[in-house]
Design an enzyme around this catalytic site. Structure first.
Site, mmCIF file in Angstrom:
data_model
loop_
_atom_site.group_PDB
_atom_site.id
_atom_site.type_symbol
_atom_site.label_atom_id
_atom_site.label_comp_id
_atom_site.label_asym_id
_atom_site.label_seq_id
_atom_site.Cartn_x
_atom_site.Cartn_y
_atom_site.Cartn_z
ATOM 1 N N SER A 22 104.561 -59.164 95.113
ATOM 2 C CA SER A 22 103.424 -59.148 94.558
ATOM 3 C C SER A 22 102.406 -59.648 95.084
ATOM 4 O O SER A 22 102.397 -60.513 96.065
ATOM 5 C CB SER A 22 103.863 -59.907 93.283
ATOM 6 O OG SER A 22 104.821 -59.433 92.449
HETATM 7 N N1 SAH Z 1 109.140 -60.929 92.293
HETATM 8 C C1 SAH Z 1 108.805 -60.255 93.379
HETATM 9 C C2 SAH Z 1 108.248 -58.809 93.129
HETATM 10 C C3 SAH Z 1 109.178 -58.009 93.050
HETATM 11 S S1 SAH Z 1 108.944 -56.077 92.727
HETATM 12 C C4 SAH Z 1 107.818 -60.953 94.320
HETATM 13 O O1 SAH Z 1 107.694 -62.097 94.380
HETATM 14 O O2 SAH Z 1 107.167 -60.527 95.315
HETATM 15 C C5 SAH Z 1 109.975 -55.768 91.387
HETATM 16 C C6 SAH Z 1 111.193 -55.786 91.778
HETATM 17 O O3 SAH Z 1 112.007 -55.468 90.451
HETATM 18 C C7 SAH Z 1 112.039 -54.801 92.694
HETATM 19 O O4 SAH Z 1 112.648 -55.379 93.644
HETATM 20 C C8 SAH Z 1 112.790 -53.807 91.698
HETATM 21 O O5 SAH Z 1 113.922 -53.416 92.485
HETATM 22 C C9 SAH Z 1 113.156 -54.970 90.516
HETATM 23 N N2 SAH Z 1 113.850 -54.154 89.448
HETATM 24 C C10 SAH Z 1 113.224 -53.106 88.788
HETATM 25 N N3 SAH Z 1 114.059 -52.687 87.763
HETATM 26 C C11 SAH Z 1 114.839 -53.888 87.461
HETATM 27 C C12 SAH Z 1 115.753 -53.984 86.707
HETATM 28 N N4 SAH Z 1 116.105 -53.237 85.486
HETATM 29 N N5 SAH Z 1 116.698 -54.931 86.788
HETATM 30 C C13 SAH Z 1 116.481 -55.900 87.531
HETATM 31 N N6 SAH Z 1 115.304 -55.669 88.623
HETATM 32 C C14 SAH Z 1 114.913 -54.528 88.522
#
Ligand code: SAH
Length: 223
Positions: free
Chosen positions: A72
């Protein structure tokens, strides 16, 4: 400062000076909470991205982390964190979408315990490595579908969702503690969702819209 942080201070484009410039930018963009700014200042974001992208780690932008996912944007991490740490520091925080673990690392410095769920095993494994490098031991990671939250650990003082569902999953509202806060991007569009801040009082849920944001979708597993 935890000693794991010293080891990864970085040089040149990954140095403390570069991180501090990013913090100044975040302040100019309206981030005020000193605890949040301090956590961002000390956390080596370059540790959470591929080495080839390390020199871009302190730009205020999202970057690819593999598997079609992204780390993010720092402003959004700061904004979401600021909302959940307002008032007394949260004891238990749930994060959905560990990804590379950067948001997890920021939360871990400001809450007693962080529980984080990621559906892609390899991302969770890498996140675990980075968090260990920083000696952040108050984090529990789990591989799986976050849609149902983490009932065994509920209630949570705060829930941070870093992927976007079309609607707020009801399980998350149920798992909020009294006075608890949920920050979640919600919307049907691919590139534009409403970042909502929802506060629980009894069975009332007060909703405030914070910003327009762009997150990857929260995948709904077939069941
Ligand atoms: N928190 C991260 C951003 C992650 S992007 C940061 O600090 O940068 C969003 C993440 O959500 C991805 O890795 C994706 O695989 C995960 N994701 C999507 N759907 C999901 C679900 N149903 N359960 C758990 N994780 C999920």
């Amino acid at each position: 400062m935890k000693n794991g942080f010293d080891k990864h201070r970085g040089i040149g484009m990954t140095s403390q000076r570069t991180r501090d410039r990013m913090v100044v930018r975040l302040q100019e963009e309206g981030i005020r909470d000193q605890r949040v700014l301090a956590a961002i200042s000390r956390t080596p974001r370059h540790l959470f991205v591929d080495e080839a992208l390390a020199t871009r780690a302190y730009e205020d932008t999202a970057l690819p982390i593999g598997f079609g996912q992204t780390i993010s944007q720092p402003y959004v991490v700061a904004r979401m964190t600021e909302v959940v740490v307002t008032g007394p520091p949260p004891k238990k925080v749930l994060e959905l979408g560990t990804g590379c673990g950067y948001q997890t690392a920021i939360l871990a410095q400001l809450a007693e315990q962080v529980f984080s769920i990621e559906r892609i095993g390899e991302l969770s494994r890498r996140a675990n490595e980075a968090l260990r490098e920083l000696n952040l031991s108050n984090v529990v990671l789990r591989v799986g579908d976050g849609w149902q939250g983490w009932p065994e650990q509920a209630p949570f003082d705060a829930i941070v969702v870093t992927a976007a569902p079309e609607k707020v999953p009801p399980a998350l509202l149920e798992q909020l503690a009294e006075g608890g806060r949920l920050v979640i991007p919600v919307g049907e569009e691919q590139d534009r969702q409403r970042l909502l801040h929802i506060t629980r009082s009894g069975n009332d849920f007060e909703e405030e819209m914070l910003d327009w944001v762009s997150f990857v979708p929260l995948v709904k597993e077939s069941r």
